[in-house]
Enzyme design. Sequence first.
Site, PDB file in Angstrom:
ATOM      1  N   HIS A 111      -9.840   2.097   0.958  1.00 25.76           N
ATOM      2  CA  HIS A 111      -8.467   1.867   1.385  1.00 25.76           C
ATOM      3  C   HIS A 111      -7.992   1.254  -0.932  1.00 25.76           C
ATOM      4  O   HIS A 111      -8.092   0.417  -0.807  1.00 25.76           O
ATOM      5  CB  HIS A 111      -7.601   1.010   2.026  1.00 25.76           C
ATOM      6  CG  HIS A 111      -6.346   0.642   2.180  1.00 25.76           C
ATOM      7  ND1 HIS A 111      -5.217   1.900   1.781  1.00 25.76           N
ATOM      8  CD2 HIS A 111      -5.415   0.180   2.891  1.00 25.76           C
ATOM      9  CE1 HIS A 111      -4.059   1.144   1.332  1.00 25.76           C
ATOM     10  NE2 HIS A 111      -4.570   0.922   2.414  1.00 25.76           N
ATOM     11  N   LYS A 132      -9.073   7.830   3.609  1.00 22.96           N
ATOM     12  CA  LYS A 132      -9.254   6.683   3.311  1.00 22.96           C
ATOM     13  C   LYS A 132     -10.462   6.954   4.496  1.00 22.96           C
ATOM     14  O   LYS A 132     -11.934   6.070   3.405  1.00 22.96           O
ATOM     15  CB  LYS A 132      -8.684   5.420   4.699  1.00 22.96           C
ATOM     16  CG  LYS A 132      -7.425   5.542   3.087  1.00 22.96           C
ATOM     17  CD  LYS A 132      -6.701   4.621   3.393  1.00 22.96           C
ATOM     18  CE  LYS A 132      -5.371   4.322   3.267  1.00 22.96           C
ATOM     19  NZ  LYS A 132      -4.279   5.231   3.584  1.00 22.96           N
ATOM     20  N   HIS A 138      -2.413   7.677   6.938  1.00 21.67           N
ATOM     21  CA  HIS A 138      -2.648   6.127   6.320  1.00 21.67           C
ATOM     22  C   HIS A 138      -4.145   5.482   6.700  1.00 21.67           C
ATOM     23  O   HIS A 138      -4.377   5.296   5.834  1.00 21.67           O
ATOM     24  CB  HIS A 138      -0.980   4.938   7.004  1.00 21.67           C
ATOM     25  CG  HIS A 138      -1.461   3.742   6.044  1.00 21.67           C
ATOM     26  ND1 HIS A 138      -1.699   3.992   4.635  1.00 21.67           N
ATOM     27  CD2 HIS A 138      -1.897   3.053   6.269  1.00 21.67           C
ATOM     28  CE1 HIS A 138      -1.722   2.523   4.740  1.00 21.67           C
ATOM     29  NE2 HIS A 138      -1.441   1.720   5.075  1.00 21.67           N
ATOM     30  N   CYS A 171       0.808  -0.779   0.116  1.00 25.85           N
ATOM     31  CA  CYS A 171       0.032   0.254   0.091  1.00 25.85           C
ATOM     32  C   CYS A 171       1.218   1.376   0.039  1.00 25.85           C
ATOM     33  O   CYS A 171      -0.045   2.739  -0.462  1.00 25.85           O
ATOM     34  CB  CYS A 171      -1.142  -0.030   1.343  1.00 25.85           C
ATOM     35  SG  CYS A 171      -1.581  -1.057   1.289  1.00 25.85           S
ATOM     36  N   PHE A 217       1.820  -3.625   4.124  1.00 20.41           N
ATOM     37  CA  PHE A 217       1.970  -4.921   4.227  1.00 20.41           C
ATOM     38  C   PHE A 217       3.805  -5.295   4.512  1.00 20.41           C
ATOM     39  O   PHE A 217       3.983  -4.756   2.648  1.00 20.41           O
ATOM     40  CB  PHE A 217       1.080  -6.028   3.879  1.00 20.41           C
ATOM     41  CG  PHE A 217      -0.266  -6.301   4.368  1.00 20.41           C
ATOM     42  CD1 PHE A 217      -0.338  -5.231   4.867  1.00 20.41           C
ATOM     43  CD2 PHE A 217      -1.254  -6.944   3.493  1.00 20.41           C
ATOM     44  CE1 PHE A 217      -1.894  -5.882   5.932  1.00 20.41           C
ATOM     45  CE2 PHE A 217      -2.700  -7.488   3.905  1.00 20.41           C
ATOM     46  CZ  PHE A 217      -2.498  -5.997   5.308  1.00 20.41           C
ATOM     47  N   GLU A 256       0.189   4.559  13.902  1.00 19.21           N
ATOM     48  CA  GLU A 256       0.569   6.087  13.647  1.00 19.21           C
ATOM     49  C   GLU A 256       0.578   7.349  14.647  1.00 19.21           C
ATOM     50  O   GLU A 256       1.315   8.167  14.495  1.00 19.21           O
ATOM     51  CB  GLU A 256      -0.802   6.580  12.330  1.00 19.21           C
ATOM     52  CG  GLU A 256      -0.361   7.577  11.511  1.00 19.21           C
ATOM     53  CD  GLU A 256      -0.553   7.399   9.995  1.00 19.21           C
ATOM     54  OE1 GLU A 256      -0.695   7.662   9.444  1.00 19.21           O
ATOM     55  OE2 GLU A 256      -1.580   6.374   9.868  1.00 19.21           O
TER      56      GLU A 256
END
Length: 416
Positions: free
Chosen positions: A342, A337, A305, A165, A403, A316
């Site tokens: 996403h 998002k 994110h 991502c 990931f 985060e």
Amino acid sequence: MELKRVVVTGLGALTPIGNTKEEYWEGLISGKSGAAPITYYDTEKFKTKFACELKNFNATDFIDRKLASRMDKFTQYAMVAADEAIADAKLDLDSINKLRVGVIWGAGIGGLETFQEEVLNFAKGDGTPRFNPFFIPKMIADIAPGNISIKYGFMGPNYTTVSACASSANAMFDALNSIRLGHCDVVVTGGSEAAVTIAGMGGFNAMHALSTRNESPETASRPFDGTRDGFVLGEGAGALVLEEYEYAKARGAKIYAEFVGGGLSSDAYHMTAPHPEGKGVVVVMKNCLENAGLKPEDVDHINTHGTSTPLGDVAELKAISEVFGNHAKKININSTKSMTGHLLGAAGAIEAISVIMAMEHGIVPPTINHTTADENIDPELNLTLNKAQKRNIKVGMSNTFGFGGHNACVLFKKLD
């Protein structure tokens, strides 16, 4: 060696809340949710029955039917967003030196639907390997920038970055450095993804990564909310045209913002989970600030994110508090998002566009769907909850993580 300055001169967006950059922006500031029941396949036996699909999009409205049939959706999306960004930049395609124009793109997965269809078709047969001759060139993740360069004749660097991502943020940082170091005058960059498929949704469901709020899809993506239960999958593309500053100025280009720096890091912790204290995120934001030659107190806005996962959101925000200290409470933090879902490898691109347009218009899009405080989140942070907020933004940051522990961060600044 003195690094060259880099500016943004063109934007293109194809998203679940708008099929152009202007529609996307209107969707953002109005707090529009792109989540709805999936229309692409029968979801009866799936745990998650909704996603953020594109709306009213037909690739053949933009791409010749025969050519479109030879492209996976993720490439179609890339072509449409790149076309908009290139037109927005008003490049003179007849006089530009195409040897010095690159296309550096991001995709976390690539042609998943193509792979899925070809394998399923083979499984239904008698074992004879009858595959579409375009199977491989439709599927491979590097084909999107290849097609963009073929259409326009751009002969500079051409490749795809794959870092889950974080892919399109990675691509933007590479594009920045290609111009900074003098290798290119112009780079078309961004990312695209088209993973709303039975394989994509089934795979993420198997990981327990997706929200299962099937009774209320439009409220399912709820970053920072105490009742969040996973992310909502989206699809689409974002594209930016970057130029060397003097080159853009000489041709009288409209300049949206200066691209002042980027950073990369790794969590080095887990295949899919973030470090609980956000250690890799601390490193990537510090790297980005150092690369840009800016101080923490210079930053006015951070598009996080912020995927709406129980672990990721908290980690985060802890990292932001560590890097920015008391100044963190003065920053407009948000997660778009909450509206787009996403977009995986395309997330960094469309979120960078959000930051740039927020800077241009002096307004920060909201984090929608927040109803319940999370006791693990500092209540003094301004998460721009539920309603857009006016803000003069001189410096905006965008975070994107993937990931494998991949972290990427980019910084934009109003042109002096």
